[in-house]
Motif scaffolding. Structure first.
Motif, PDB file in Angstrom:
ATOM      1  N   MET A 171     -71.682  22.570 -31.645  1.00 14.56           N
ATOM      2  CA  MET A 171     -71.875  21.155 -31.993  1.00 14.56           C
ATOM      3  C   MET A 171     -72.107  20.994 -33.487  1.00 14.56           C
ATOM      4  SD  MET A 171     -73.938  19.444 -28.836  1.00 14.56           S
ATOM      5  CE  MET A 171     -75.121  20.756 -28.621  1.00 14.56           C
ATOM      6  N   LYS A 172     -72.841  21.918 -34.088  1.00 18.42           N
ATOM      7  CA  LYS A 172     -73.114  21.841 -35.525  1.00 18.42           C
ATOM      8  C   LYS A 172     -71.818  21.958 -36.324  1.00 18.42           C
ATOM      9  CE  LYS A 172     -76.198  23.753 -38.977  1.00 18.42           C
ATOM     10  NZ  LYS A 172     -77.209  24.758 -39.280  1.00 18.42           N
ATOM     11  N   GLU A 173     -70.906  22.830 -35.881  1.00 21.42           N
ATOM     12  CA  GLU A 173     -69.619  23.010 -36.572  1.00 21.42           C
ATOM     13  C   GLU A 173     -68.652  21.867 -36.298  1.00 21.42           C
ATOM     14  OE1 GLU A 173     -67.949  26.833 -35.718  1.00 21.42           O
ATOM     15  OE2 GLU A 173     -69.825  27.868 -36.201  1.00 21.42           O
ATOM     16  N   ARG A 174     -68.853  21.143 -35.186  1.00 17.95           N
ATOM     17  CA  ARG A 174     -68.019  19.998 -34.806  1.00 17.95           C
ATOM     18  C   ARG A 174     -66.540  20.370 -34.657  1.00 17.95           C
ATOM     19  NH1 ARG A 174     -72.462  18.170 -36.890  1.00 17.95           N
ATOM     20  NH2 ARG A 174     -73.217  16.048 -36.719  1.00 17.95           N
ATOM     21  N   LYS A 175     -66.287  21.578 -34.101  1.00 17.73           N
ATOM     22  CA  LYS A 175     -64.919  22.037 -33.880  1.00 17.73           C
ATOM     23  C   LYS A 175     -64.718  22.341 -32.407  1.00 17.73           C
ATOM     24  CE  LYS A 175     -64.286  24.046 -38.436  1.00 17.73           C
ATOM     25  NZ  LYS A 175     -64.093  25.270 -39.192  1.00 17.73           N
ATOM     26  N   SER A 176     -63.525  22.009 -31.906  1.00 15.64           N
ATOM     27  CA  SER A 176     -63.190  22.322 -30.517  1.00 15.64           C
ATOM     28  C   SER A 176     -62.986  23.822 -30.354  1.00 15.64           C
ATOM     29  CB  SER A 176     -61.910  21.594 -30.111  1.00 15.64           C
ATOM     30  OG  SER A 176     -62.082  20.203 -30.214  1.00 15.64           O
ATOM     31  N   VAL A 177     -63.303  24.331 -29.158  1.00 17.11           N
ATOM     32  CA  VAL A 177     -63.197  25.758 -28.875  1.00 17.11           C
ATOM     33  C   VAL A 177     -62.398  25.939 -27.586  1.00 17.11           C
ATOM     34  CG1 VAL A 177     -64.523  27.830 -28.307  1.00 17.11           C
ATOM     35  CG2 VAL A 177     -65.418  26.227 -29.993  1.00 17.11           C
ATOM     36  N   LEU A 178     -61.437  26.862 -27.602  1.00 15.60           N
ATOM     37  CA  LEU A 178     -60.653  27.240 -26.428  1.00 15.60           C
ATOM     38  C   LEU A 178     -60.869  28.727 -26.202  1.00 15.60           C
ATOM     39  CD1 LEU A 178     -58.442  26.894 -24.242  1.00 15.60           C
ATOM     40  CD2 LEU A 178     -56.754  27.254 -26.066  1.00 15.60           C
TER      41      LEU A 178
END
Length: 180
Positions: A104-111
């Motif tokens: 959440m801190k990085e605000r990037k989606s993860v797959l």
């Protein structure tokens, strides 16, 4: 209510410092919103969750993701799991793992696909993880309000770009609820 034995004075501007031990226990970080209300003769400070205010809407999004994709879905706020679609609701109400807080801190989606050598993200510390995961932060006006997590345990399956786009769309729809 638990007695902490701590006493703090209100300063001339009406401020009071919440002791570090209490902030740590309740996972209150700098900038977190607090709800303030009274209960009879008590002043109550409660950590405020904008995602929790969406209630049935968030729950419906999770259920919709499950119906359309045949995958389970979790909706979180910044501290805990709010909704889980599917049969196993044991994660609801549990605090998020440090790894989830980092995402959440990085605000990037993860797959993640464990079958391709990826390592599952534990949503909570007691979570076992899943074989395949899509984790998308819910971001509005630069603030992260939680995540949409789509997951399954099918070792022969992999999520595709359409699955990721759909999870992002759902996070986008939820994020629009916080715009003025």
């Amino acid at each position: 209510m638990q007695d902490t034995g701590m006493v703090r004075r209100i300063d001339e501007l009406g401020r009071v410092v919440i002791p570090k031990e209490i902030r740590k226990t309740l996972r209150i970080k700098e900038g977190d919103p607090l709800e303030i209300y009274t209960d009879k003769e008590e002043l109550v400070l409660k950590k405020y969750s904008p995602m929790a205010t969406l209630g049935d809407f968030s729950s419906s999004v999770a259920e919709g993701i499950e119906k359309i994709t045949d995958n389970s879905c979790i909706i979180t706020d910044t501290d805990k799991v709010l909704f889980v679609s599917g049969k196993d609701k044991s994660l609801e109400g549990k605090n998020l793992s440090d790894k989830m807080n980092g995402i959440m801190k990085e605000r990037k989606s993860v797959l993640i696909s464990c079958g391709d050598g990826g390592e599952a993200v534990k949503i909570t510390d007691s979570d076992k993880g899943a074989e395949n995961q899509i984790i998308v932060p819910i971001v509005s006006n630069g603030d992260c309000y939680g995540t949409v997590v789509v997951f399954d345990n099918d070792k022969t399956r992999r999520f595709n770009s359409g699955d990721v786009k759909f999870a992002r769309l759902c996070a986008f729809v939820l994020s629009k609820q916080f715009e003025n």
